[in-house]
Design an enzyme around this catalytic site. Structure first.
Site, PDB file in Angstrom:
ATOM      1  N   ASP A   1      -9.248  -5.995   2.234  1.00  0.00           N
ATOM      2  CA  ASP A   1      -7.943  -6.542   1.845  1.00  0.00           C
ATOM      3  C   ASP A   1      -7.783  -7.994   2.291  1.00  0.00           C
ATOM      4  O   ASP A   1      -6.813  -8.660   1.901  1.00  0.00           O
ATOM      5  CB  ASP A   1      -6.809  -5.711   2.471  1.00  0.00           C
ATOM      6  CG  ASP A   1      -6.639  -4.357   1.797  1.00  0.00           C
ATOM      7  OD1 ASP A   1      -6.867  -4.299   0.572  1.00  0.00           O
ATOM      8  OD2 ASP A   1      -6.300  -3.387   2.489  1.00  0.00           O
TER       9      ASP A   1
ATOM     10  N   ASP B   1      -4.612  -3.122   4.972  1.00  0.00           N
ATOM     11  CA  ASP B   1      -5.074  -2.582   6.248  1.00  0.00           C
ATOM     12  C   ASP B   1      -6.586  -2.633   6.411  1.00  0.00           C
ATOM     13  O   ASP B   1      -7.092  -2.573   7.517  1.00  0.00           O
ATOM     14  CB  ASP B   1      -4.580  -1.140   6.447  1.00  0.00           C
ATOM     15  CG  ASP B   1      -4.916  -0.243   5.262  1.00  0.00           C
ATOM     16  OD1 ASP B   1      -5.815  -0.601   4.482  1.00  0.00           O
ATOM     17  OD2 ASP B   1      -4.276   0.822   5.115  1.00  0.00           O
TER      18      ASP B   1
ATOM     19  N   ASP C   1       0.851  -1.183   0.000  1.00  0.00           N
ATOM     20  CA  ASP C   1       0.000   0.000   0.000  1.00  0.00           C
ATOM     21  C   ASP C   1       0.890   1.237   0.000  1.00  0.00           C
ATOM     22  O   ASP C   1       2.089   1.151   0.303  1.00  0.00           O
ATOM     23  CB  ASP C   1      -0.869   0.043   1.259  1.00  0.00           C
ATOM     24  CG  ASP C   1      -1.944  -1.028   1.233  1.00  0.00           C
ATOM     25  OD1 ASP C   1      -2.329  -1.447   0.141  1.00  0.00           O
ATOM     26  OD2 ASP C   1      -2.397  -1.433   2.321  1.00  0.00           O
TER      27      ASP C   1
END
Length: 1035
Positions: A758, A754, A453
């Site tokens: 996901d 997070d 990310d």
């Protein structure tokens, strides 16, 4: 060497399991294949309990069935509701409802029972709590006494003496203890006191030493795992107590607590819904049902252990700990254990194969010694005359054969993996990485790709609004600390609506802390916007009291926007929307002018706003658009419109790149690990950050999620190797990317996440990395490693430790197999030729401890060095025992056997030994030389390929301590414990010669490492990285 390596790999086919999601069939298959085991309890201590796993599924089914049965019984008849009489203890405490009655209402989803109690307000009165103020802190001990604590029953940790007891279950040690007792029983009448007890007592003392050292090692491992378990259980939730929002551990929750739930949280106890929006609960972990449940005032029951899939809400805690179904299930889950790692399984296979060979050698050695003895007696015509000394001699032969099995069955191989992983996991925990699954630490060493990310991982996640653009202004306004100047730049009507959007369309809150100061609770982006609102002199509480929010559509990574419906004080409804700039801009057909009036949005204005958005994005700012729409009273409040909005502002939020990220990315590239950024942000923002981090390079591809998901499989196969940035991606895009990298390109993929959405990608990846600060509990539960500081540099550190674990185990295996081969062949050959074994049972037990427990401590706990990240990752399917290892094992074994054979058969002549004690001196010298060969070979094993093994040798105090202890204790055994160890003191010349012969193994190692062997690593990475050369050229 290639033939040996291929033969070993062929034999290990049954001992192969995947790193994640192993089938029960595969796990049971390798267990059945393990046939030669000295200590079953110790060998299988760290493997999954498959029976408990089956029991868990059974309990889940019972919970599901019981839930339906109870609900049906209560729905059709009051007979399903039990009567609960209020106990005196509960009355004295001031409460008006029994714990079991509370538990029953929620567990059985008893709406009628809840209505009888007066709904959630009635329950709150009966447990003496205000739904606004929460539980007073002074009440906590009393509530825990009456209603219980929020913990489930756990097995008490095993103490040191349990590990001693476990070590004593070694079958070969038990046989040796019996032999020792018999030896003492026969020896005393034969040779008298105390001489007759020395052999047996020597074996007993050696066994005691082996058991204690083994128990200490295992106990220390258990302490490390205990610390890791404590860290895993540190889960916090937001509650209202004493009128303030605060964060508390889930284990400190009590009945009556007001818990705030949001997307990705795990429901920490049973409870009743108070208020909230779109609260969707996934109950699959408890009941096995995959369909999410919508919780609202008509269906208000929340069960512990379930997950918040969408929305937000507040709940009243009604049941905690073992009174919940989750508490009952957790008792089973805590005994289920982790799946064993691929290396543990593979080394169980190696131990089994070597053990079978060792058993054959031990039996042959005993038969050769016994037959030679019997033939000698027959030739001397004494076959019918048997004395106790003859029996003692046969007993010693048997003890030697059993001790060969002790040495030959490398029980320490699979356990060394656990030791190394425990050591690495403990160190990583100190370095802000919590490893949830053992296999992840091992697999991370083979990672060839990291999909990361952007927000919070590559950047600091400390967000501030840096720029704001309002329609009607020729340029954007730089946000600074002077709120009055900023207010003067914004039209009054526009400012009023802007503050409404900021304070009403948010999941964050402005709360008072214990000192009465304002504090913001919420995600970093939301907090940055609230800080902007407060900078503009807005009053959060006043706006919230003036306007009533009627519906909320929370932000998630699929919608990429948040919207609310608000009832205006003068009548009418207004919709507010904020989110990803392109998405919100497409929803707008009007724009606010400089006078604060809504006007039609022209194509030219759309282009102008797009240029502003792209300008912000190219400065690496995260862009959001704000919009609103006024609706009539007749509008359906069950839905929020998707079009017809008026654009009011564009904000650019600054989130600086973390210090050290660029260096960490370069370290990955040098190690042959591709770094890919996968983000939901604007593509220009993503590209700017990726260039700053060194991720986006010349020739690399930056692509948007919609473009990616519309490509055919052939197009994906062509473009995926070149993708370095994916922007505006959905969680499903991340999942598709990870899946294709693994299955199309054979990558070992680590992926960060997070959010709740996901979870599929974290589950699918070889290594799922959840963020400890920004990550939801659902993401953490699906991850293998939790990055507690959300820092990309920490991920690189995990990869480095993963490589260290893999290579440390290789070093230990190389060392142990060399000792195995030499000890087996030496004793067997000597038995065949001379009719005696040069190494006694006591000496072999000491050698076993050097190569097993002490060897594992020395080699399996080596800390990582920077050189590990200058070589490519180990390829999928590469042989664990590499050709370089076989080269070193065979070469060192040949050298040691040649030297020891010469000493065994011609030592007296070569050393000039004469007299009655010549044989005793020679055998002691052989033993001493053998041990020093292992000491120097242990140093050789510090690096499998490089010649200079002394580089960084003092960085591991454990290795140095083990070396010093081994040499010191060897001197004690030879010089002072000869009575028990069958040794005699040696002259200083023989000591120096022993050390010299052992040290010769080091130049032998140099010669061996100059022999080229084919590498098992990746030859050419598909992203263009070449394998880093190794061997003598890197000496």
């Amino acid at each position: 060497m290639e033939t040996v390596a291929n033969a070993m790999e062929g034999l290990l086919k049954e001992f192969e399991v995947p790193a994640k999601h192993s089938s029960e069939e595969a796990l049971r298959r390798w267990r059945k294949a393990v046939t030669i085991i000295r200590n079953r309890r110790r060998r299988f201590r760290m493997v999954a309990n498959l029976d408990k796993r089956s029991e868990k599924r059974s309990i889940q089914e019972k919970v599901r069935v019981a839930l339906y049965v109870h609900k049906a019984a209560i729905r059709f008849s009051d007979a399903g509701r039990a009567e609960h009489k209020l106990s005196q203890e509960t009355q004295d405490a001031g409460f008006c409802i029994e714990p079991e009655e509370l538990a029953s209402i929620v567990r059985c989803h008893d709406n009628k029972g809840l209505d009888i109690q007066g709904g959630v307000q009635g329950i709150a009165r009966k447990v003496c709590v205000s739904l606004n103020e929460g539980v007073p802190s002074s009440d906590l001990p009393l509530r825990q006494k009456i209603y219980g604590v929020n913990r489930y029953l756990e097995k008490p940790p095993r103490g040191f003496w349990m590990f001693v007891w476990e070590a004593l279950h070694d079958l070969t040690l038990i046989i040796l203890m019996i032999c020792a007792v018999i030896s003492i029983g026969v020896g005393i009448p034969t040779e008298g006191w105390p001489k007759g007890m020395y052999d047996g007592l020597g074996i007993m003392l050696s066994i005691f030493l082996v058991v204690i050292v083994t128990a200490i090692s295992d106990y220390n491992q258990s302490l490390q795992f205990r610390d890791l378990d404590k860290e895993k259980k540190k889960i916090f939730v937001q509650v209202t107590r004493d009128g303030n929002r605060q964060k508390v551990s889930i284990y400190d929750l009590v009945v009556g607590d007001i818990v705030h739930l949001s997307i990705g949280d795990i429901v920490p106890a049973d409870g009743i819904f108070i208020s909230g929006y779109n609260l969707m609960i996934d109950e699959s972990s408890l009941t096995g049902e995959s369909e999410p449940v919508y919780v609202h005032k008509e269906k208000p029951f929340l069960l512990s252990g379930t997950k918040v899939q969408d929305g937000a809400g507040r709940m009243l805690v009604t049941t905690v700990g073992m009174r919940t179904e989750w508490g009952q299930l957790m008792v089973t889950l805590s005994e289920e254990g982790d799946d064993e790692t691929p290396l543990q399984v593979k080394l169980n296979g190696v131990a089994t194969i070597i053990g079978k060979i060792g058993l054959a050698f031990a039996v042959l050695t005993f038969l050769v010694l016994a037959v030679r003895f019997l033939v000698e007696k027959a030739l001397q015509k004494n076959f019918t005359n048997w004395s106790s000394s003859d029996a003692l001699r046969l007993l010693n032969y048997f003890a030697t054969a059993v001790t060969i099995i002790v040495v030959a069955v490398p029980e320490g191989l699979p356990l060394a993996v656990t030791l190394s992983l425990a050591f690495a996991m403990k160190k990583l925990m100190n370095d802000k990485a919590l490893v949830r699954h053992l296999s992840a630490c091992e697999t991370m060493g083979s990672a060839s790709c990291i999909c990361t990310d952007k927000t919070g991982t590559l950047t600091t996640n400390h967000m501030i609004v840096d720029k704001i653009w309002m329609p009607g202004k020729d340029k954007e306004v730089k946000v600074n600390t002077d709120g009055d100047v900023l207010r003067s730049e914004i039209p009054k009507d526009a400012l009023c609506i802007l503050l409404q959007i900021i304070f009403l369309n948010t999941s964050a809150e402005v709360v008072k802390d214990k000192d009465g100061n304002n504090s913001i609770l919420g995600q970093p982006t939301e907090s940055a916007l609230l800080e902007l609102g407060m900078l503009l002199k807005g009053d959060f509480d006043a706006v919230r009291q003036e306007y009533k929010i009627t519906r909320v559509e929370p932000f998630n990574s699929i919608r990429k926007k948040m919207a609310v419906l608000v009832a205006l004080p003068g009548g009418g409804i207004r919709a507010f929307c904020k989110g990803a700039s392109e998405i919100i801009l497409r929803m707008c057909n009007k724009i606010m002018d400089s006078d604060g009036k809504s006007i039609d949005l022209s194509e030219e204005q759309v282009k102008g706003v797009s240029d502003i958005i792209n300008g912000f994005a190219c400065e690496a700012l995260r862009t959001l658009c704000f919009a609103f729409r006024d609706l009539g009273d007749a509008f359906d409040e069950n839905s929020i419109p998707e079009e017809g909005y008026t654009l009011i502002a564009v904000v650019g939020i600054k989130d600086p790149v973390r210090t050290g990220v660029k260096d960490a990315v370069q370290t990955c590239l040098a190690a042959g690990i591709t770094v890919r950024m996968v983000t939901g942000d604007n593509i220009n923002t993503a590209k700017a950050i990726a260039r700053e981090c060194g991720i986006l390079t010349e020739g690399g591809v930056a692509i948007e999620g919609p473009d990616f998901r519309n490509k055919s499989p052939e197009q994906m196969k062509d473009i995926i190797p070149r993708i370095q940035v994916m922007a505006r991606s959905l969680p499903s895009d991340k999942y598709t990317l990870v899946n294709n990298l693994r299955n199309m390109l054979g990558e070992v993929v680590a992926v960060t996440g997070d959010g709740t959405n996901d979870a599929p990608a974290l589950h699918e990846a070889d290594i799922g990395l959840a963020m400890g600060i920004a990550g939801t509990e659902v993401a953490k539960e699906n991850a293998d490693v939790i990055i507690m500081d959300d820092n990309f540099s920490t991920i690189v550190n995990v990869a480095k430790w993963g490589r260290a674990v893999y290579i440390n185990i290789q070093k230990f295996v190389q060392f142990q197999l060399t000792v195995n081969i030499v000890a087996l062949v030496l004793n067997f050959a000597s038995a065949c030729v001379s009719g005696s074994a040069p190494l006694t049972a006591v000496q072999l037990l000491w050698v076993n401890m050097i190569m097993d427990t002490l060897g594992a401590l020395a080699l399996a706990t080596e800390p990582p060095n920077d050189a590990l990240m200058k070589r490519p990752p180990v390829g999928k399917g590469a042989s664990f025992i590499s050709k370089a290892m076989w080269r070193n094992i065979i070469g060192q074994s040949v050298y040691q056997l040649a030297v020891l054979a010469i000493l065994n058969f011609g030592g007296k002549w070569l050393l000039g030994l004469h007299g009655l004690d010549a044989s005793a001196v020679l055998n002691t010298f052989i033993f001493n030389t053998f041990v020093f060969c292992q000491v120097f070979n242990e140093i050789n094993s510090l690096d499998i390929d490089k010649i200079n093994v002394f580089r960084g040798i003092f960085s591991s105090w454990i290795f140095v301590s083990v070396m010093v202890s081994t040499v010191a204790f060897q001197a004690i055994i030879v010089e002072f414990l000869g009575t028990f160890a069958s040794t005699v003191p040696l002259s200083w010349q023989l000591w120096l010669l022993s050390i010299f012969i052992g040290a010769i193994s080091m130049p032998v190692s140099v010669v061996l490492k100059c022999i080229p062997v084919e590498k098992d690593t990746i030859k050419h990475h598909h992203d263009g990285y070449d394998a880093v050369p190794s061997g003598p050229e890197l000496a």
